[in-house]
Design a protein around this motif. Structure first.
Motif, PDB file in Angstrom:
ATOM      1  N   CYS A  32       0.870  -1.170   0.000  1.00 25.91           N
ATOM      2  CA  CYS A  32       0.000   0.000   0.000  1.00 25.91           C
ATOM      3  C   CYS A  32       0.907   1.221   0.000  1.00 25.91           C
ATOM      4  O   CYS A  32       1.875   1.278   0.771  1.00 25.91           O
ATOM      5  N   MET A  33       0.604   2.178  -0.840  1.00 24.09           N
ATOM      6  CA  MET A  33       1.340   3.450  -0.882  1.00 24.09           C
ATOM      7  C   MET A  33       0.340   4.575  -0.733  1.00 24.09           C
ATOM      8  O   MET A  33      -0.817   4.443  -1.153  1.00 24.09           O
ATOM      9  N   ILE A  50      -2.982   4.001  -2.836  1.00 19.13           N
ATOM     10  CA  ILE A  50      -3.059   3.083  -3.962  1.00 19.13           C
ATOM     11  C   ILE A  50      -2.346   1.810  -3.562  1.00 19.13           C
ATOM     12  O   ILE A  50      -1.325   1.861  -2.868  1.00 19.13           O
ATOM     13  N   ASP A  51      -2.884   0.669  -3.962  1.00 25.14           N
ATOM     14  CA  ASP A  51      -2.176  -0.564  -3.638  1.00 25.14           C
ATOM     15  C   ASP A  51      -1.733  -1.271  -4.921  1.00 25.14           C
ATOM     16  O   ASP A  51      -1.906  -0.755  -6.023  1.00 25.14           O
ATOM     17  N   ASN A  52      -1.171  -2.454  -4.745  1.00 20.94           N
ATOM     18  CA  ASN A  52      -0.564  -3.126  -5.882  1.00 20.94           C
ATOM     19  C   ASN A  52      -1.605  -3.531  -6.930  1.00 20.94           C
ATOM     20  O   ASN A  52      -1.258  -3.751  -8.090  1.00 20.94           O
ATOM     21  N   LEU A 100       1.025  -5.683   2.580  1.00 22.58           N
ATOM     22  CA  LEU A 100      -0.391  -5.574   2.913  1.00 22.58           C
ATOM     23  C   LEU A 100      -1.112  -4.715   1.894  1.00 22.58           C
ATOM     24  O   LEU A 100      -0.560  -3.697   1.461  1.00 22.58           O
ATOM     25  N   PRO A 101      -2.346  -5.076   1.533  1.00 21.62           N
ATOM     26  CA  PRO A 101      -3.141  -4.142   0.731  1.00 21.62           C
ATOM     27  C   PRO A 101      -3.636  -3.017   1.619  1.00 21.62           C
ATOM     28  O   PRO A 101      -3.641  -3.128   2.853  1.00 21.62           O
ATOM     29  N   VAL A 106      -2.955  -0.511   9.082  1.00 27.69           N
ATOM     30  CA  VAL A 106      -3.281   0.335  10.236  1.00 27.69           C
ATOM     31  C   VAL A 106      -2.343   1.533  10.271  1.00 27.69           C
ATOM     32  O   VAL A 106      -2.753   2.657  10.585  1.00 27.69           O
ATOM     33  N   ALA A 107      -1.088   1.274   9.966  1.00 28.30           N
ATOM     34  CA  ALA A 107      -0.102   2.350   9.959  1.00 28.30           C
ATOM     35  C   ALA A 107       0.945   2.027   8.910  1.00 28.30           C
ATOM     36  O   ALA A 107       1.276   0.863   8.687  1.00 28.30           O
ATOM     37  N   MET A 108       1.475   3.063   8.275  1.00 27.23           N
ATOM     38  CA  MET A 108       2.506   2.893   7.258  1.00 27.23           C
ATOM     39  C   MET A 108       3.869   2.727   7.930  1.00 27.23           C
ATOM     40  O   MET A 108       4.171   3.405   8.914  1.00 27.23           O
TER      41      MET A 108
END
Length: 120
Positions: A32-33, A50-52, A100-101, A106-108
């Motif tokens: 996840c970004m 955005i995720d993969n 993780l998607p 919960v936290a980056m």
């Protein structure tokens, strides 16, 4: 892993900016970004993610004006911002969470140092 943002600056209301975040050493197929921002005296908030799988989310305040994207070959995350408003003024941070998607985050884990966006 190192995240480095660029592209911030000062712009008049109604203008546009495109932020970039180069993610060195971030080599994951599931992730996840996101872009966060923090204005003076306010809590940090999620702007977009955005995720993969390419699934994106936007804060209501930026929907229709901001677009998140990524270039996997260049390991770079982008945030294109249009129709900027004074209330968009903040420090903008990119962040990433491997393995993780976005729906499970919960936290980056990884954060950049931030780039300032000022709208007058």
């Amino acid at each position: 892993v190192q995240l480095v943002e660029s592209g911030g600056g000062s712009v008049q209301a109604g203008g546009s900016l495109k932020l970039s975040c180069i993610m060195s050493g971030f080599m994951y197929s599931t992730y996840c970004m996101g872009w966060f921002r923090q204005a003076p005296g306010k809590e940090r908030e999620l702007v977009s993610s955005i995720d993969n799988d390419g699934d994106t989310e936007y804060a209501n305040s930026v929907k229709g004006r901001f677009t998140i994207s990524r270039d996997t070959a260049q390991n770079t995350l982008y945030l294109e911002m249009r129709s900027l408003r004074r209330e968009d003024t903040a420090m903008y941070y990119c962040a990433a969470q491997p393995l993780l998607p976005c729906v499970a985050v919960v936290a980056m884990e990884y954060w950049g140092q931030g780039t300032q966006v000022t709208v007058s």
